[in-house]
Structure formats: C-alpha cells, structure tokens
Design an enzyme around this catalytic site. Structure first.
Site, PDB file in Angstrom:
ATOM      1  N   ALA A  73      52.175  24.145  62.766  1.00  0.00           N
ATOM      2  CA  ALA A  73      53.612  24.397  62.951  1.00  0.00           C
ATOM      3  C   ALA A  73      54.388  24.385  61.637  1.00  0.00           C
ATOM      4  CB  ALA A  73      54.189  23.364  63.919  1.00  0.00           C
ATOM      5  N   PRO A 131      49.601  19.617  61.685  1.00  0.00           N
ATOM      6  CA  PRO A 131      49.896  18.829  62.878  1.00  0.00           C
ATOM      7  C   PRO A 131      49.307  19.390  64.169  1.00  0.00           C
ATOM      8  CG  PRO A 131      51.856  19.991  62.102  1.00  0.00           C
ATOM      9  CD  PRO A 131      50.814  20.117  61.030  1.00  0.00           C
ATOM     10  N   ASN A 132      48.869  18.453  64.995  1.00  0.00           N
ATOM     11  CA  ASN A 132      48.341  18.707  66.343  1.00  0.00           C
ATOM     12  C   ASN A 132      46.952  19.326  66.364  1.00  0.00           C
ATOM     13  OD1 ASN A 132      50.732  17.726  67.687  1.00  0.00           O
ATOM     14  ND2 ASN A 132      51.738  19.572  66.926  1.00  0.00           N
ATOM     15  N   HIS A 147      44.880  30.965  60.866  1.00  0.00           N
ATOM     16  CA  HIS A 147      45.377  30.526  62.166  1.00  0.00           C
ATOM     17  C   HIS A 147      44.324  30.849  63.215  1.00  0.00           C
ATOM     18  CE1 HIS A 147      49.295  29.592  60.596  1.00  0.00           C
ATOM     19  NE2 HIS A 147      49.237  30.725  59.917  1.00  0.00           N
ATOM     20  N   GLU A 161      45.284  31.302  54.000  1.00  0.00           N
ATOM     21  CA  GLU A 161      45.996  30.827  55.199  1.00  0.00           C
ATOM     22  C   GLU A 161      45.214  31.269  56.429  1.00  0.00           C
ATOM     23  OE1 GLU A 161      49.968  32.443  55.522  1.00  0.00           O
ATOM     24  OE2 GLU A 161      50.218  31.712  57.577  1.00  0.00           O
ATOM     25  N   ASN A 218      45.305  25.634  57.346  1.00  0.00           N
ATOM     26  CA  ASN A 218      46.020  25.919  58.589  1.00  0.00           C
ATOM     27  C   ASN A 218      47.126  24.880  58.677  1.00  0.00           C
ATOM     28  OD1 ASN A 218      47.021  26.410  61.115  1.00  0.00           O
ATOM     29  ND2 ASN A 218      45.045  26.452  62.157  1.00  0.00           N
ATOM     30  N   ARG A 272      43.901  20.375  73.477  1.00  0.00           N
ATOM     31  CA  ARG A 272      45.216  20.978  73.388  1.00  0.00           C
ATOM     32  C   ARG A 272      45.174  22.438  73.819  1.00  0.00           C
ATOM     33  NH1 ARG A 272      47.803  22.949  67.665  1.00  0.00           N
ATOM     34  NH2 ARG A 272      49.841  23.497  68.503  1.00  0.00           N
ATOM     35  N   TYR A 308      43.590  27.577  72.143  1.00  0.00           N
ATOM     36  CA  TYR A 308      42.887  27.020  70.978  1.00  0.00           C
ATOM     37  C   TYR A 308      41.408  26.708  71.212  1.00  0.00           C
ATOM     38  CZ  TYR A 308      47.634  26.593  69.181  1.00  0.00           C
ATOM     39  OH  TYR A 308      48.914  26.868  68.755  1.00  0.00           O
ATOM     40  N   ARG A 366      52.490  36.015  69.585  1.00  0.00           N
ATOM     41  CA  ARG A 366      53.161  34.877  70.216  1.00  0.00           C
ATOM     42  C   ARG A 366      54.666  34.889  69.902  1.00  0.00           C
ATOM     43  NH1 ARG A 366      49.703  29.677  69.008  1.00  0.00           N
ATOM     44  NH2 ARG A 366      50.995  28.899  70.719  1.00  0.00           N
TER      45      ARG A 366
HETATM   46  C1  DQA Z   1      48.394  27.681  64.673  1.00  0.00           C
HETATM   47  C2  DQA Z   1      49.585  28.541  65.109  1.00  0.00           C
HETATM   48  C3  DQA Z   1      50.885  27.786  64.935  1.00  0.00           C
HETATM   49  O1  DQA Z   1      51.985  28.596  65.325  1.00  0.00           O
HETATM   50  C4  DQA Z   1      50.882  26.536  65.790  1.00  0.00           C
HETATM   51  O2  DQA Z   1      52.057  25.782  65.573  1.00  0.00           O
HETATM   52  C5  DQA Z   1      49.665  25.699  65.588  1.00  0.00           C
HETATM   53  C6  DQA Z   1      48.372  26.348  65.395  1.00  0.00           C
HETATM   54  C7  DQA Z   1      47.043  28.373  64.944  1.00  0.00           C
HETATM   55  O3  DQA Z   1      46.079  27.978  64.340  1.00  0.00           O
HETATM   56  O4  DQA Z   1      46.971  29.286  65.764  1.00  0.00           O
HETATM   57  O5  DQA Z   1      49.717  24.469  65.691  1.00  0.00           O
HETATM   58  O6  DQA Z   1      48.490  27.461  63.279  1.00  0.00           O
END
Ligand code: DQA
Length: 142
Positions: free
Chosen positions: A74, A9-10, A97, A95, A71, A17, A22, A104
C-alpha cells in the site's frame, strides 16, 4: 550476487489475506523454494508493516547489494519517503506487485516507486518476484 526482497505492509498475511487476489501460499514457503532453486544467489528477505523500517532497509542495502526487489504494497501509492529513498541509493530497484494493480481501484494506479525503479513487474502472482530475480541474474551475466 546479493539480492534482497523487501515486502511492505500486510504482505506478512499472504496465504490468509484475500486469497482470491493474493493466492494461498505464505511468502515464507515461496521464499524457501526460491532460495533452493537459486542456491548460488545470496538471497535475503525482509518484511515490515512500518514505513520507516522499509526506508531503513532500503538505505542499509542500497549501496552494497546488487539488486532490490521491492513490493512496497500500500505504501507504493502513498509514500514520498520510500520514493525518495530509492532516488537516494545506488542499487537498482525492481518494483513488483502480485496483483495487476491497473485492473484494480484507481488509487492503486499511482506509484511513488515507478519513476525511479529500474523496471516494474505487475500481476504475475508470486511469480512477479521470480521474474524480477531472473532479470537481475540475466543482467549480471551479460
Ligand atoms: C500489492 C498491491 C497494492 O495495491 C496493495 O496495497 C498490496 C499488495 C500487490 O502486490 O499486488 O498490499 O502491492
């Protein structure tokens, strides 16, 4: 070699964003460059904001692909369902990020993906995806 990048998501809003965290690139721009650079790899990309769709894609690709770069955004920190999906499949999952989640908020330090991932790449911006891809390529040629 078949590899899929699955984004949660997002991450469809990359470029717009929170650019301070990011970056300014859209994922589509980055993905095109990646495909161009690694033209000999069958590279696919899937993004969804919906947990069940991510699980469906993990199941769909998890017995035939050589690698999944995930990835879960959230959902990383909340989804027992995605964690279970990774346990259920055969394809190795890395995995990734973009941000260093350990710098964070503490709720981002928990992952339902990590215990069943082949490895974890965190905090290298979009390069995290390329490092994961290189790891699959290197492993495949050993
Ligand atoms: C994320 C880190 C997560 O905590 C966050 O909710 C994201 C992006 C990252 O790629 O840094 O949406 O996965």
């Amino acid at each position: 070699m078949k590899i899929i990048i699955i984004n949660g998501p997002n991450l469809n809003l990359l470029g717009k964003r929170e650019p301070g965290i990011y970056g300014n690139f859209t994922f589509e721009e980055f993905f095109k460059e990646l495909q161009h650079k690694y033209f000999n790899i069958e590279l696919q990309y899937f993004q969804s904001n919906i947990e069940g769709d991510l699980i469906d894609k993990i199941q769909e690709t998890g017995f035939t692909f050589d690698g999944i770069i995930l990835n879960a955004a959230a959902y990383t920190h909340t989804s027992v369902g995605i964690g279970d999906a990774i346990k259920a499949i055969q394809t190795p999952v890395i995995e990734v990020h973009i941000s260093n989640v350990y710098q964070r908020e503490s709720f981002r330090h928990q992952s339902f993906i990590s215990p069943n991932a082949k490895g974890i790449i965190v905090g290298f911006g979009l390069q995290s995806y390329e490092l994961a891809l290189l790891s699959f390529i290197k492993n495949n040629s050993l």
